[in-house]
Structure formats: structure tokens, C-alpha cells
Design an enzyme around this catalytic site. Structure first.
Site, mmCIF file in Angstrom:
data_model
loop_
_atom_site.group_PDB
_atom_site.id
_atom_site.type_symbol
_atom_site.label_atom_id
_atom_site.label_comp_id
_atom_site.label_asym_id
_atom_site.label_seq_id
_atom_site.Cartn_x
_atom_site.Cartn_y
_atom_site.Cartn_z
ATOM 1 N N TYR A 181 -31.948 -55.144 -50.579
ATOM 2 C CA TYR A 181 -31.195 -53.970 -51.018
ATOM 3 C C TYR A 181 -31.517 -52.712 -50.227
ATOM 4 O O TYR A 181 -30.940 -51.648 -50.496
ATOM 5 C CB TYR A 181 -31.407 -53.762 -52.522
ATOM 6 C CG TYR A 181 -30.934 -54.970 -53.283
ATOM 7 C CD1 TYR A 181 -29.584 -55.300 -53.313
ATOM 8 C CD2 TYR A 181 -31.837 -55.833 -53.899
ATOM 9 C CE1 TYR A 181 -29.144 -56.444 -53.954
ATOM 10 C CE2 TYR A 181 -31.396 -56.970 -54.547
ATOM 11 C CZ TYR A 181 -30.052 -57.269 -54.563
ATOM 12 O OH TYR A 181 -29.613 -58.406 -55.190
ATOM 13 N N GLU A 213 -26.491 -52.312 -66.602
ATOM 14 C CA GLU A 213 -27.502 -52.538 -65.562
ATOM 15 C C GLU A 213 -28.907 -52.319 -66.124
ATOM 16 O O GLU A 213 -29.824 -53.117 -65.883
ATOM 17 C CB GLU A 213 -27.259 -51.608 -64.369
ATOM 18 C CG GLU A 213 -26.093 -51.981 -63.496
ATOM 19 C CD GLU A 213 -26.310 -53.276 -62.726
ATOM 20 O OE1 GLU A 213 -27.481 -53.674 -62.516
ATOM 21 O OE2 GLU A 213 -25.308 -53.903 -62.344
ATOM 22 N N CYS A 222 -23.465 -51.540 -59.769
ATOM 23 C CA CYS A 222 -24.288 -52.647 -59.276
ATOM 24 C C CYS A 222 -24.623 -52.433 -57.803
ATOM 25 O O CYS A 222 -25.777 -52.570 -57.385
ATOM 26 C CB CYS A 222 -23.559 -53.970 -59.486
ATOM 27 S SG CYS A 222 -24.524 -55.416 -58.985
ATOM 28 N N ASP A 275 -28.589 -63.713 -62.872
ATOM 29 C CA ASP A 275 -27.875 -62.975 -61.837
ATOM 30 C C ASP A 275 -26.901 -63.887 -61.093
ATOM 31 O O ASP A 275 -25.856 -63.435 -60.622
ATOM 32 C CB ASP A 275 -28.876 -62.347 -60.857
ATOM 33 C CG ASP A 275 -28.287 -61.155 -60.132
ATOM 34 O OD1 ASP A 275 -27.644 -60.317 -60.788
ATOM 35 O OD2 ASP A 275 -28.479 -61.054 -58.896
ATOM 36 N N TYR A 287 -28.635 -50.687 -57.105
ATOM 37 C CA TYR A 287 -29.537 -51.590 -56.394
ATOM 38 C C TYR A 287 -29.947 -50.995 -55.049
ATOM 39 O O TYR A 287 -31.093 -51.155 -54.612
ATOM 40 C CB TYR A 287 -28.884 -52.954 -56.199
ATOM 41 C CG TYR A 287 -29.132 -53.931 -57.324
ATOM 42 C CD1 TYR A 287 -29.817 -55.115 -57.106
ATOM 43 C CD2 TYR A 287 -28.677 -53.683 -58.620
ATOM 44 C CE1 TYR A 287 -30.051 -56.034 -58.130
ATOM 45 C CE2 TYR A 287 -28.900 -54.575 -59.649
ATOM 46 C CZ TYR A 287 -29.585 -55.748 -59.401
ATOM 47 O OH TYR A 287 -29.810 -56.639 -60.427
#
Length: 229
Positions: free
Chosen positions: A162, A201, A134, A43, A138
């Protein structure tokens, strides 16, 4: 609105992300720390390119609102998510040497390549659409896990990242930006970009779970294949 269409088109893919064993194990506290470490390193590579694409798309846009929002998104990323990731690196003693010794995985390489391609072929609007899953996915995962939480403190910290107001606020800004750049003419291309990013993802979780690398499949014949540099 574009975001309504995009969300509906990718519901099955997003549901699969939310049910993915990586997410389930993270919530349950059974995800091996070695796997989380691998995920964080991959990541790290992804977020570096994610921020760069924000700035590149902003520089290419002739719409002041788009340029301002994309530059703001890149800065928010640096001050927020990237900074929190560094805290995770410190807690898990992930060193620059370990990061340097871990090549970017094929799925991560392909995902960021896709984002650059969207910018190249469909301009800043394509980049906005490609970047959006993204942010949005999330936030939905963070919200869905918030009530149950995780018994492992660093996994709980990941969830909290998040579900935090500053993150969800930034995500809301990106939703508005996507609706701003979408037109009847470019919507099919933007939906395709959004759907591909959603697929990546989902596969990013599997990449982490598998500790994916550049090894040949076991069924492939022996060769002089080596990790690309």
C-alpha cells in the site's frame, strides 16, 4: 472539491483506523498470525465483490471516462492486490478448502452489501464514492507505517503493497474520478456513501481482531440459529 470535503468529514474515523489495535499490532509484529490469516480470508471475500462492483458500475455508466477508469481499476485490482494476496495465501498455506470453510463475516457481508446498495440507489457515482475509502485509507496507512515498518516479513510485505507507486497511482486516479462524478446535487449522497464506507473500514479491523462470526451473543436465548448460506 468533493475529496476535500470527504476527507475532512471522516478524519476522526480514519484516525481511529490508523490507531486501531489491528494496525498497531501489525506494525509491532505482535499481531497473531491466526488473526492475519482470518483477515486475509475475509479480505478475499471483500475484494471479489469490490472488483465486481467496479465492473458493474462501469457497465451502467454512460460516461466513457467513468467506464474506462472503473474497468481499469478492476483490472489493476486483479493484476495487483489480488495477485499479491495469493502470494500471502501461498506463504501461509491458506487453501481453497480453508477459505470455503470460513463464512464471510457479518461486517464484511454488510460492507459489500452497502456498496451494492450505493450503486443501486445512486448509480455509478454512488459506487465510486463508496469504493474510494478502501483505496485512499489503505494508501494513507501504508504511508504512515512505511518509515517504521514491521519486524514480521509478511506484515512488512502487506505495508509495502500500500506504499508502492503503482498502488498510490491507482488511488490518485480514483480520487480524480470521484471529483469528476461529484456534482452540487449529488454531493450529499456521495458524502454519505463515503462516510459509511469509512465506518465499515474501521469496523473491518475489529471484525478481524475478533474473528467475527455468526454466533449469537452470549446473552441471547438458545435457538436453532445457524450460519446463513
Amino acid at each position: 472539491m468533493f475529496t476535500d470535503q470527504a476527507h475532512a468529514a471522516t478524519k476522526a474515523c480514519w484516525d481511529a483506523s490508523k490507531r486501531h489495535p489491528f494496525i498497531q499490532q501489525l506494525q509491532a509484529g505482535t499481531l497473531p498470525l491466526a488473526t492475519f490469516r482470518y483477515y486475509l480470508i475475509q479480505d478475499h471475500y471483500y475484494l471479489k465483490e469490490f472488483g465486481a462492483i467496479h465492473d458493474l458500475a462501469a457497465d451502467q455508466s454512460d460516461d466513457p471516462l467513468v467506464a474506462q477508469q472503473l474497468h481499469a481499476g478492476a483490472e489493476h485490482l486483479r493484476q495487483g492486490e489480488v495477485a499479491i494476496r495469493q502470494e500471502f495465501f501461498d506463504r501461509l498455506k491458506i487453501t481453497p478448502a480453508e477459505v470455503a470453510a470460513t463464512p464471510v463475516a457479518p461486517t464484511g457481508y454488510a460492507y459489500t452489501s452497502h456498496l451494492y446498495r450505493e450503486l443501486l440507489t445512486h448509480g455509478p457515482a454512488g459506487a465510486v464514492a463508496g469504493l474510494l475509502p478502501c483505496y485512499w485509507l489503505y494508501a494513507e496507512i501504508g504511508q504512515s507505517l512505511a518509515n517504521q515498518g514491521s519486524p514480521v516479513s509478511i506484515y512488512q510485505a502487506w505495508i509495502d503493497t500500500y506504499n508502492a507507486d503503482d498502488y498510490t497511482g491507482s488511488m490518485t486516479d480514483q480520487l480524480a474520478l470521484a471529483n469528476h462524478v461529484a456534482t452540487p446535487e449529488n454531493t450529499p449522497d456521495l458524502l454519505a456513501a463515503f462516510e459509511k464506507s469509512s465506518w465499515y473500514e474501521l469496523n473491518f479491523w475489529q471484525m478481524a481482531l475478533d474473528h467475527e462470526d455468526w454466533s449469537l451473543p452470549e446473552t441471547a436465548p438458545a435457538s436453532d440459529f445457524s450460519t446463513p448460506r
